[in-house]
Scaffold this active site. Structure first.
Site, PDB file in Angstrom:
ATOM      1  N   CYS A 113       4.657 -14.784 -43.968  1.00  0.00           N
ATOM      2  CA  CYS A 113       3.820 -14.498 -43.126  1.00  0.00           C
ATOM      3  C   CYS A 113       2.766 -15.592 -44.270  1.00  0.00           C
ATOM      4  O   CYS A 113       1.974 -16.317 -44.677  1.00  0.00           O
ATOM      5  CB  CYS A 113       2.723 -13.410 -44.266  1.00  0.00           C
ATOM      6  SG  CYS A 113       3.299 -12.003 -43.207  1.00  0.00           S
ATOM      7  N   HIS A 253      -4.255 -13.705 -46.929  1.00  0.00           N
ATOM      8  CA  HIS A 253      -3.748 -13.148 -45.434  1.00  0.00           C
ATOM      9  C   HIS A 253      -3.983 -12.042 -44.984  1.00  0.00           C
ATOM     10  O   HIS A 253      -4.120 -10.683 -45.870  1.00  0.00           O
ATOM     11  CB  HIS A 253      -1.593 -12.772 -45.685  1.00  0.00           C
ATOM     12  CG  HIS A 253      -1.492 -13.077 -44.354  1.00  0.00           C
ATOM     13  ND1 HIS A 253      -0.923 -13.347 -43.071  1.00  0.00           N
ATOM     14  CD2 HIS A 253      -0.475 -11.179 -44.735  1.00  0.00           C
ATOM     15  CE1 HIS A 253      -0.379 -12.307 -42.097  1.00  0.00           C
ATOM     16  NE2 HIS A 253       0.366 -11.381 -43.287  1.00  0.00           N
ATOM     17  N   ASN A 283      -2.270  -8.026 -38.162  1.00  0.00           N
ATOM     18  CA  ASN A 283      -1.077  -9.221 -38.914  1.00  0.00           C
ATOM     19  C   ASN A 283      -0.386 -10.429 -37.888  1.00  0.00           C
ATOM     20  O   ASN A 283       0.374  -9.695 -36.914  1.00  0.00           O
ATOM     21  CB  ASN A 283      -0.607  -8.556 -39.629  1.00  0.00           C
ATOM     22  CG  ASN A 283       1.192  -9.130 -40.165  1.00  0.00           C
ATOM     23  OD1 ASN A 283       0.544 -10.687 -40.187  1.00  0.00           O
ATOM     24  ND2 ASN A 283       0.878  -8.479 -41.195  1.00  0.00           N
TER      25      ASN A 283
END
Ligand code: ACO
Length: 326
Positions: A113, A253, A283
């Site tokens: 990520c 994020h 996500n």
């Protein structure tokens, strides 16, 4: 060095929406649990024919057009992903061919990520040194392909998407002011896929043992994230000589709304100064930050001269933050 910033930006998310109500039919979960613990209401899922390079391509075409350059002007393509089309060739090479970016060097970058921020740091270094003029940096992931839809601990969290930027020289005073990258490999076992690599090559055993799916210790990752998001953002601000009160927009994020809220508290920012789209996308790993930034730009939330802080964390474990003057 040469000041480097964003010249164009684009995003793509597959059409298909997977709602919490649908997941209730698949695993023992419920909308109330998912919304209160994660902030997620739905996520996008790639169609059968779509792979990561296809999502990346759609975002890249938009970024190139908004930067007003053509693919053959690109010197470098970096695709940050943990879900490449295949082991090799790299997704960046597949994309280079499809775009017709004949003179561009191309490689994939694996930092989960945090990959998009790692990619920006890499590409902007080449440009700041005068080695390259234009780079395409993409965060793209198709997490639905590595998610176990019988595991309620993980399957509610993930979605598919891509975000892309073209970066290059910008006027003095604008562009990237700092990068803060880091890793703590000792936390690797908390978030990983064990099967299919050189340690555990694909076999009936790895397939039967579900070792080609994401394995996650959610509580450990949560603790790490809640601490590191604030630390990384503050370090990037310190390096840039920018006070947290000067942030116009935080692009974090999108892993869990509670982690985002902890970052806002730490940076003493009101929610209006933060991009939050986790409710609609979940996500998307490396795609979360660039897609959120692209959405903010489309919605007119970003003006020339704005100070933007981006911060993320992920598998590795890794983290990355950057301060950017738009
Ligand atoms: N529905 C209902 N109950 C659930 C679900 C679900 N979908 N998932 C877990 N539970 C249960 C658990 O089994 C547990 O039950 P138990 O106490 O009987 O064992 C209970 O809910 C509470 O579990 P916790 O782990 O304490 O829940 P928590 O509040 O920590 O939330 C979560 C879990 C959302 C996973 C959180 O820990 C989190 O967000 N962690 C970070 C995950 C993350 O950011 N991952 C990044 C991946 S990025 C990448 O690189 C791909």
């Amino acid at each position: 060095g040469i000041p480097v910033g964003v010249l164009g930006i684009g995003k793509y998310a597959p059409e298909r929406r997977l709602t919490n109500q649908e997941l209730e039919q698949v695993v023992d979960t419920n909308d109330e649990w998912i919304v209160s613990r994660t902030g997620i209401r739905e996520r996008r899922i790639a169609a059968g024919h779509e792979a990561t390079s296809d999502l990346a391509y759609e975002a890249a075409v938009k970024a190139l057009s908004s930067a007003n350059i053509t693919a053959d002007q690109l010197d470098l393509i970096i695709v940050a992903t943990i879900t490449p089309d295949m082991f090799f060739p790299s997704t960046a090479c597949i994309l280079q061919d499809r775009l017709g970016a004949k003179k561009a060097a191309a490689f994939d970058l694996s930092a989960a990520c945090s990959g998009f921020i790692y990619g920006l740091a890499n590409a902007s270094g080449f440009i700041a040194l005068g080695m390259y003029k234009y780079a395409l940096v993409i965060g793209a992931d198709t997490l639905s392909r590595i998610t176990d839809y019988t595991d309620r601990n993980t399957c509610v969290l993930f979605g598919d998407g891509a975000g892309a930027v073209v970066i290059g020289e910008v006027p003095e005073g604008r562009g990237f002011k700092s990068f803060e990258l880091g890793a703590d490999g000792s936390g690797g076992p908390h978030l990983r896929i064990q099967g299919g690599g050189s340690r555990q090559p694909s076999s009936e055993e790895t397939v039967g043992g579900k070792r080609h799916f994401i394995e996650m210790n959610g509580r450990e990752v949560f603790k790490f994230a809640a601490r590191i998001m604030g630390n990384a953002a503050e370090e990037a601000l310190r390096k840039a000589g920018v006070d947290k009160s000067e942030i116009d927009l935080l692009v974090p994020h999108q892993a869990n709304i509670r982690i985002i809220q902890a970052s806002l508290e730490r940076l003493e920012l009101p929610p209006e100064k933060c991009v939050i789209n986790i409710d609609r996308y979940g996500n998307m790993s490396a795609a979360s930050i660039p897609l959120a930034l692209a959405e903010a730009v489309e919605e007119g939330r970003v003006s020339e001269g704005d100070t933007i802080a981006m911060v993320g964390f992920g598998g590795g474990l890794t983290w990355g933050a950057s301060v950017l003057v738009w």
